[in-house]
Design a protein around this motif. Structure first.
Motif, PDB file in Angstrom:
ATOM      1  N   THR A 106       0.872  -1.174   0.000  1.00 44.37           N
ATOM      2  CA  THR A 106       0.000   0.000   0.000  1.00 44.37           C
ATOM      3  C   THR A 106       0.911   1.227   0.000  1.00 44.37           C
ATOM      4  O   THR A 106       2.009   1.191   0.568  1.00 44.37           O
ATOM      5  CB  THR A 106      -0.965   0.033   1.216  1.00 44.37           C
ATOM      6  N   ALA A 107       0.452   2.296  -0.642  1.00 44.08           N
ATOM      7  CA  ALA A 107       1.321   3.454  -0.885  1.00 44.08           C
ATOM      8  C   ALA A 107       1.728   4.130   0.423  1.00 44.08           C
ATOM      9  O   ALA A 107       2.822   4.690   0.526  1.00 44.08           O
ATOM     10  CB  ALA A 107       0.613   4.448  -1.796  1.00 44.08           C
ATOM     11  N   PRO A 111       5.938   4.124  -0.058  1.00 45.61           N
ATOM     12  CA  PRO A 111       5.760   5.212  -1.032  1.00 45.61           C
ATOM     13  C   PRO A 111       6.736   5.135  -2.206  1.00 45.61           C
ATOM     14  O   PRO A 111       6.448   5.617  -3.291  1.00 45.61           O
ATOM     15  CB  PRO A 111       5.978   6.480  -0.204  1.00 45.61           C
ATOM     16  N   GLU A 122       0.355  -1.880  -6.245  1.00 43.48           N
ATOM     17  CA  GLU A 122      -0.305  -1.107  -5.180  1.00 43.48           C
ATOM     18  C   GLU A 122      -1.714  -1.692  -4.972  1.00 43.48           C
ATOM     19  O   GLU A 122      -2.512  -1.779  -5.916  1.00 43.48           O
ATOM     20  CB  GLU A 122      -0.313   0.358  -5.648  1.00 43.48           C
TER      21      GLU A 122
END
Ligand code: AMP
Length: 506
Positions: A106-107, A111, A122
């Motif tokens: 997950t972002a 990131p 993602e």
């Protein structure tokens, strides 16, 4: 044998039954979940992934976490769930060590792209939508019982993390032991993933799929006591796995809101706790405030969730003459394992004597990934050397002292930090305590206590010293107190004693 069959049989028998929830919103039925995982499996294989290849999960808790776990198993792949709080450099080390080919992330947690992966997907993005859309299913890739299902990276508080090789058989055994030793699961039950899914909480998806129960990921993806109480009231009483620090937060919330055990019963069916020491005063308060909804397990990545259990009835039986000792213990060996407290040669010690805890059984790991030396040290003659130190009583209840590396030797005597911590926690005004050894020219090691004061309280070193003198041997009492606002803990709620020791050494 494949863990994927667990999902397939639920989807065949009851495709319409609700399976996954995101907050209070339905996410998938068992039929939809299986269709998505089976289609993902085909796409993973079509992209070139071969049975046995590793797929990393580095994400906050998410319903898709479960779809990816089962999709990977459906395709014969090995999942590598990683602690979402790790530093990118630590995760990169795991990517490289595991030789992972793909990652689902997950972002918020990842990131930046990780290096040396073929693909980083993602979970909230369009690529994941496409990979998980229902489509042509794959036939489940058959797996042998000793083939890998999950590479579980240890928290690595001493040195590099090690990849614990968990097989299909290990996870099947762990799942079945839940029913024998922890709790019955009704198919209307709700397993709530508030603690990290990369660890014990995620592992408990296995028994809950075995039972065809419902699974819910709180909208926050984490531990928010008010949210969990509301979720349980809305969907039905929750089952969850929580480290003692999380249990404490739930109990604090219940107390602050003036809730009574009946309110807790409306929101929680079962809270399984473990992963770190639960102090006597804390479990007594938890039972008082929230009622008999607790079960304790002791395990480690190397024998996941399966070494001992302290059952609900053990916790409830206040009339037993050794009730308090039992509350302070971690219970008895779980069904699939043999347990031993041993001397340095591995010979069983009589009840009451302190030694290392050894475990043997079908839940015990195959070894450490690409690390034969560490494997040979941890697995000897089929016994897992846990690195935990404890005693067995005549009834088979195990009481843990500490990790062997946390033992303090001061003036030639062994001091178990946990014993000192229990005493400090019973002193007025102490919310949390952690005790470590500091190298000392005179004593070898000196006992140092880190203390977090309860709100509004200001305990003094003199008062704590007097309290210790009244309750434990003189030589065990801390020679120094450090008052701190909080104790350093890892993502799973374990106090990082290495960090405390480093702080003392400056
Ligand atoms: P991990 O492999 O990260 O799950 O860490 C396992 C370690 O956590 C064990 O070896 C114990 O030292 C500790 N642990 C697990 N469960 C308990 C428990 N119920 N009580 C005390 N310590 C525990």
């Amino acid at each position: 044998m494949s863990l994927a069959h667990l999902l397939q049989r639920q989807a065949l028998a009851a495709p319409e039954r609700p399976a996954l929830f995101s907050g209070t919103a339905p996410w998938a039925s068992y039929g939809q979940w299986a269709a998505r995982s089976a289609a993902l499996a085909r796409r993973l294989r079509a992209a070139g992934l071969a049975p046995g290849d590793r797929v990393l999960l580095f994400a906050r808790n998410h319903p898709r976490y479960l779809e990816v776990l089962w999709g990977a198993w459906w395709a014969g792949l090995v999942v590598v769930p990683v602690n979402a709080k790790l530093h990118p450099a630590e995760v990169q080390w795991i990517v490289d060590d595991a030789q992972a080919r793909w990652a689902f992330v997950t972002a918020d947690v990842a990131p930046q792209p990780l290096a040396r992966l073929e693909r980083q997907v993602e979970l909230d993005g369009a690529e994941a939508d496409a990979l998980l859309a229902a489509g042509e299913p794959l036939d489940i890739e058959p797996r042998g019982p000793d083939e890998l299902a999950w590479l579980f990276y240890t928290s690595g508080t001493t040195g590099r993390p090690k990849g614990v090789m968990l097989t299909q058989r290990n996870l099947m055994t762990m799942g079945l032991a839940y029913f024998a030793d922890v709790d019955a699961i009704d198919r209307d039950d709700l397993m709530a993933y508030a603690a990290p899914m990369s660890h014990g909480c995620g592992l408990y998806a296995v028994p809950h799929v075995m039972a065809g129960a419902r699974h819910v990921v709180p909208a926050s993806g984490g531990v928010d006591p008010a949210e969990l109480f509301a979720l349980g009231r809305a969907l039905g009483p929750l089952t969850t796995f929580a480290a003692p620090t999380i249990v404490k937060r739930l109990v604090d919330h219940a107390q602050a809101q003036g809730l009574v055990p009946d309110d807790a019963a409306a929101a929680f069916k079962t809270i399984v706790y473990g992963g770190a020491p639960m102090y006597l005063a804390d479990i007594q308060r938890a039972l008082r405030v929230m009622g008999p909804r607790f079960v304790q397990i002791y395990g480690q990545g190397e024998t996941p969730m399966t070494a001992t259990a302290l059952a609900r009835h053990h916790l409830a039986d206040r009339t037993h003459p050794r009730h308090l000792e039992r509350l302070g213990s971690v219970g008895v060996a779980q069904t699939p394992v043999q347990l031993r407290v041993a001397d340095a040669q591995g010979r069983p010690l009589p009840p009451g004597e302190v030694g290392e805890v050894l475990v043997r059984g079908d839940s015990v790991m195959r070894g450490y990934w690409r690390n034969p030396e560490a494997s040979a040290a941890a697995l000897r003659d089929g016994w897992l050397w846990t690195g935990d130190v404890g005693t067995l009583d005549t009834d088979g209840f195990l009481t843990l002292k500490d990790r062997s590396k946390d033992l303090i030797i001061s003036g030639g005597s062994n001091i178990y930090p946990r014993e000192v911590e229990e005493v400090l926690l019973a002193a007025p005004g102490v919310a949390e305590a952690a005790v470590v050894g500091l190298p000392d020219a005179e004593w070898g090691e000196a006992v140092v206590a880190f203390v977090v004061a309860a709100p509004g309280a200001a305990p003094t070193a003199a008062a704590l010293d007097a309290h210790c003198l009244a309750h434990i041997a003189r030589f065990k009492r801390p020679k120094r107190y450090e008052f701190v606002d909080a104790l350093p803990k890892n993502h799973y709620g374990k106090v990082l004693k290495t960090v405390l020791r480093e702080r003392l050494r400056g």
